[in-house]
Scaffold this motif. Structure first.
Motif, PDB file in Angstrom:
ATOM      1  N   GLY A  22     -24.768 -37.028 -36.593  1.00  0.00           N
ATOM      2  CA  GLY A  22     -26.247 -35.884 -36.871  1.00  0.00           C
ATOM      3  C   GLY A  22     -25.390 -35.037 -37.383  1.00  0.00           C
ATOM      4  O   GLY A  22     -25.986 -33.875 -37.376  1.00  0.00           O
ATOM      5  N   LEU A  23     -24.072 -35.108 -36.994  1.00  0.00           N
ATOM      6  CA  LEU A  23     -23.770 -33.208 -37.465  1.00  0.00           C
ATOM      7  C   LEU A  23     -23.088 -32.842 -39.462  1.00  0.00           C
ATOM      8  O   LEU A  23     -22.514 -32.167 -39.461  1.00  0.00           O
ATOM      9  CB  LEU A  23     -22.293 -32.544 -36.832  1.00  0.00           C
ATOM     10  N   GLY A  24     -23.491 -34.493 -39.549  1.00  0.00           N
ATOM     11  CA  GLY A  24     -23.256 -34.829 -40.621  1.00  0.00           C
ATOM     12  C   GLY A  24     -21.227 -34.729 -41.149  1.00  0.00           C
ATOM     13  O   GLY A  24     -20.549 -34.218 -42.174  1.00  0.00           O
ATOM     14  N   HIS A  25     -21.146 -35.092 -40.221  1.00  0.00           N
ATOM     15  CA  HIS A  25     -19.150 -35.628 -40.790  1.00  0.00           C
ATOM     16  C   HIS A  25     -19.160 -37.085 -39.429  1.00  0.00           C
ATOM     17  O   HIS A  25     -20.019 -37.057 -38.982  1.00  0.00           O
ATOM     18  CB  HIS A  25     -18.483 -34.046 -39.840  1.00  0.00           C
ATOM     19  N   GLU A  66      -5.548 -41.064 -25.982  1.00  0.00           N
ATOM     20  CA  GLU A  66      -6.161 -39.989 -25.649  1.00  0.00           C
ATOM     21  C   GLU A  66      -6.267 -39.528 -27.292  1.00  0.00           C
ATOM     22  O   GLU A  66      -5.256 -40.234 -28.430  1.00  0.00           O
ATOM     23  CB  GLU A  66      -4.639 -38.905 -25.389  1.00  0.00           C
ATOM     24  N   TYR A  67      -6.749 -38.890 -28.322  1.00  0.00           N
ATOM     25  CA  TYR A  67      -7.353 -38.459 -29.514  1.00  0.00           C
ATOM     26  C   TYR A  67      -7.669 -36.773 -29.120  1.00  0.00           C
ATOM     27  O   TYR A  67      -7.976 -36.512 -27.950  1.00  0.00           O
ATOM     28  CB  TYR A  67      -8.656 -39.436 -29.772  1.00  0.00           C
ATOM     29  N   ASP A  68      -6.629 -36.249 -29.841  1.00  0.00           N
ATOM     30  CA  ASP A  68      -7.029 -34.743 -30.785  1.00  0.00           C
ATOM     31  C   ASP A  68      -7.901 -34.912 -32.112  1.00  0.00           C
ATOM     32  O   ASP A  68      -7.139 -34.907 -33.025  1.00  0.00           O
ATOM     33  CB  ASP A  68      -6.011 -33.774 -30.418  1.00  0.00           C
ATOM     34  N   TYR A  69      -8.766 -34.027 -32.082  1.00  0.00           N
ATOM     35  CA  TYR A  69      -9.696 -34.590 -32.869  1.00  0.00           C
ATOM     36  C   TYR A  69      -9.494 -33.010 -33.488  1.00  0.00           C
ATOM     37  O   TYR A  69      -9.639 -31.829 -33.293  1.00  0.00           O
ATOM     38  CB  TYR A  69     -11.381 -35.011 -32.329  1.00  0.00           C
ATOM     39  N   LEU A  70      -9.403 -32.783 -34.878  1.00  0.00           N
ATOM     40  CA  LEU A  70      -7.849 -32.065 -35.497  1.00  0.00           C
ATOM     41  C   LEU A  70      -8.797 -30.728 -36.058  1.00  0.00           C
ATOM     42  O   LEU A  70      -9.577 -29.841 -36.236  1.00  0.00           O
ATOM     43  CB  LEU A  70      -6.981 -31.523 -35.557  1.00  0.00           C
ATOM     44  N   LEU A  71      -9.969 -31.450 -37.172  1.00  0.00           N
ATOM     45  CA  LEU A  71     -10.102 -30.905 -38.404  1.00  0.00           C
ATOM     46  C   LEU A  71     -11.492 -32.495 -38.441  1.00  0.00           C
ATOM     47  O   LEU A  71     -11.751 -33.761 -38.850  1.00  0.00           O
ATOM     48  CB  LEU A  71      -9.690 -31.182 -39.624  1.00  0.00           C
ATOM     49  N   PRO A  72     -12.817 -32.403 -38.976  1.00  0.00           N
ATOM     50  CA  PRO A  72     -13.731 -33.330 -39.311  1.00  0.00           C
ATOM     51  C   PRO A  72     -13.490 -33.653 -41.163  1.00  0.00           C
ATOM     52  O   PRO A  72     -12.554 -33.142 -41.707  1.00  0.00           O
ATOM     53  CB  PRO A  72     -15.179 -32.434 -39.552  1.00  0.00           C
ATOM     54  N   THR A  73     -14.254 -34.697 -41.204  1.00  0.00           N
ATOM     55  CA  THR A  73     -13.832 -35.754 -42.407  1.00  0.00           C
ATOM     56  C   THR A  73     -15.600 -35.784 -43.006  1.00  0.00           C
ATOM     57  O   THR A  73     -16.408 -35.842 -41.908  1.00  0.00           O
ATOM     58  CB  THR A  73     -13.164 -36.825 -41.972  1.00  0.00           C
ATOM     59  N   PHE A  74     -15.557 -36.260 -44.339  1.00  0.00           N
ATOM     60  CA  PHE A  74     -16.882 -36.456 -44.567  1.00  0.00           C
ATOM     61  C   PHE A  74     -17.378 -37.686 -45.574  1.00  0.00           C
ATOM     62  O   PHE A  74     -15.838 -38.290 -45.952  1.00  0.00           O
ATOM     63  CB  PHE A  74     -17.650 -34.909 -45.273  1.00  0.00           C
ATOM     64  N   GLU A  75     -18.610 -37.971 -45.582  1.00  0.00           N
ATOM     65  CA  GLU A  75     -18.345 -39.324 -46.687  1.00  0.00           C
ATOM     66  C   GLU A  75     -17.244 -39.607 -47.541  1.00  0.00           C
ATOM     67  O   GLU A  75     -17.645 -38.411 -47.542  1.00  0.00           O
ATOM     68  CB  GLU A  75     -19.847 -39.795 -46.165  1.00  0.00           C
ATOM     69  N   GLY A  76     -17.199 -40.259 -47.888  1.00  0.00           N
ATOM     70  CA  GLY A  76     -16.424 -40.445 -48.874  1.00  0.00           C
ATOM     71  C   GLY A  76     -15.092 -39.902 -48.678  1.00  0.00           C
ATOM     72  O   GLY A  76     -15.047 -40.241 -50.476  1.00  0.00           O
ATOM     73  N   GLU A  77     -14.810 -38.992 -48.173  1.00  0.00           N
ATOM     74  CA  GLU A  77     -13.497 -38.907 -48.541  1.00  0.00           C
ATOM     75  C   GLU A  77     -12.525 -39.943 -48.315  1.00  0.00           C
ATOM     76  O   GLU A  77     -12.151 -40.986 -47.162  1.00  0.00           O
ATOM     77  CB  GLU A  77     -13.506 -37.666 -47.215  1.00  0.00           C
ATOM     78  N   ALA A  78     -11.492 -40.003 -48.864  1.00  0.00           N
ATOM     79  CA  ALA A  78     -10.519 -40.375 -48.824  1.00  0.00           C
ATOM     80  C   ALA A  78      -8.777 -39.896 -47.778  1.00  0.00           C
ATOM     81  O   ALA A  78      -9.348 -39.102 -47.685  1.00  0.00           O
ATOM     82  CB  ALA A  78      -9.885 -40.631 -50.080  1.00  0.00           C
TER      83      ALA A  78
END
Length: 146
Positions: A22-25, A66-78
């Motif tokens: 829902g946040l677009g990522h 354990e997971y560190d989520y550092l940056l968002p990714t978006f639809e279609g990104e390789a």
């Protein structure tokens, strides 16, 4: 790409429409699923499949993730996901590390690790790794931790 450790086992992934929240990522749970997918692919590449696990009545089960989520990714990104095994005690435990990079700029978007313990599939009790596990996984371990 610059990886945290040498000689990664890699998998190319690309978020699809169903992976976006829902946040677009990319939803965080999707990253966990990708880690599971590459973990199995790496194990199979090393010569141990789910069929082997059942035949041996042994599995490397995730005791802690354990997971560190550092940056968002978006639809279609390789994206390129990498994994490594870290040496454990050679009896019951080992560690698997992950690093996810965006292919366009080599930015690391996720790092993660699993603490793994060998169990008997039949009852879930901790059991010593069979020789097949030590022979397949041992040489693939890198010497520096996650």
């Amino acid at each position: 790409m610059t990886w945290d450790h040498p000689h990664p086992f890699t998998l190319t992934v690309r978020p699809g429409p169903a992976d976006i929240d829902g946040l677009g990522h990319t939803n965080n749970a999707v990253y966990v699923q990708w880690c599971e997918r590459i973990g199995w692919a790496h194990s199979e590449a090393l010569g141990l499949s789910l069929t082997d696990y059942h035949r041996l009545d042994r599995a490397m089960a995730i005791q802690r993730g354990e997971y560190d989520y550092l940056l968002p990714t978006f639809e279609g990104e390789a994206l390129t996901l990498a994994t490594w095994l870290m040496p454990g005690d050679g009896k019951l435990r080992m560690e698997r590390c992950f690093q996810l990079q965006r292919s366009s700029d080599s930015s690391t978007v996720l790092r993660g690790s699993w603490q793994l313990v060998c169990i008997a599939i039949s009852n879930g009790a901790p059991k010593r790794m069979p020789p097949e596990f030590v022979q397949a996984y041992g040489p693939a371990c890198v010497t520096v931790g996650c």
